[in-house]
Design a protein around this motif. Structure first.
Motif, short mmCIF file in Angstrom:
data_model
loop_
_atom_site.label_atom_id
_atom_site.label_comp_id
_atom_site.label_asym_id
_atom_site.label_seq_id
_atom_site.Cartn_x
_atom_site.Cartn_y
_atom_site.Cartn_z
N ARG A 146 0.99 -1.01 0.21
CA ARG A 146 -0.02 0.11 0.41
C ARG A 146 1.05 1.09 -0.09
N VAL A 147 0.55 2.06 -0.75
CA VAL A 147 1.24 3.68 -0.64
C VAL A 147 1.32 4.64 0.24
N THR A 148 1.58 4.44 1.30
CA THR A 148 1.20 5.72 2.85
C THR A 148 1.96 6.74 1.95
N GLU A 149 2.76 7.15 1.68
CA GLU A 149 3.49 8.08 0.83
C GLU A 149 3.91 8.13 -0.40
N CYS A 150 3.18 9.59 -1.87
CA CYS A 150 4.23 9.59 -2.73
C CYS A 150 5.14 10.02 -2.95
#
Length: 200
Positions: A146-150
């Motif tokens: 899961r992307v938490t911070e691009c």
């Protein structure tokens, strides 16, 4: 007096009987030892046999200890299978894929942790860690990132890998598995979708 014959005692004399000399009496210790000589000798012999056997047992050659099991990273493989199909309700910031974990050793390996190398991604697995894998029983694992911070993920993942912590009876090791170009393409595509606004 004439003739030949034994000399006879004269008048008023008597022949003496020759007595055998009396045997000297043995001491009490000697008599006791003589009485129990066989028992003592048997005990001494048994003690000698036991002592000799004990010496042989203690000084016998020791068998070689079995070799230690291999390090878990030397016998564990992780292979990328396929990305999971994304449904309409799937979170665009998540990407799920399947891997297969195999072990080539008689000693089972436990996967205690799976993580991504990028600070902007989290990872979880199904089944959840820790789980055990043994020879002849490959395990199919679904990993969801899961992307938490691009801002902390790359636009294109060149050679992405998974950090996997492995444990067996010999050691605990953290090992990085490179999953190949198909995984790199699928992950880069998923990151583009998740962070399209940020990548511009």
């Amino acid at each position: 007096m004439s003739g030949v014959g034994p000399v006879e005692p004269g008048e008023g004399t008597h022949a003496r009987a020759v007595l055998s000399a009396p045997r000297p009496r043995r001491g009490l210790v000697a008599q006791h030892f003589e009485r129990h000589r066989r028992a003592v000798l048997g005990t001494l012999l048994a003690t000698a046999v036991l002592t000799g056997g004990g010496c042989l047992y203690v000084t016998r050659p020791r068998p070689e200890p079995p070799p230690p099991p291999p390090y878990p990273s030397q016998v564990t493989a992780v292979e990328y299978l396929d990305p999971r199909a994304a449904g309409a309700a799937t979170d665009p910031r998540s990407f799920s894929f399947d891997v297969e974990v195999t072990v080539e050793s008689d000693h089972p390996v436990t996967v205690t942790r799976i993580s991504q190398p990028y600070a902007g991604l989290s990872a979880s697995s199904s089944p959840r860690t820790p789980f055990r894998t043994k020879a002849g029983s490959p395990r199919k694992i679904t990993i969801t990132t899961r992307v938490t911070e691009c801002g902390k993920v790359p636009r294109n993942a060149g050679l992405p890998f998974l950090d996997v912590t492995l444990r067996n009876t010999r050691a605990i090791q953290k090992h990085s598995f490179i999953l190949g170009s198909r995984y790199a393409q699928d992950l880069s595509r998923a990151l583009q979708v998740a962070c399209s606004n940020d990548f511009g």
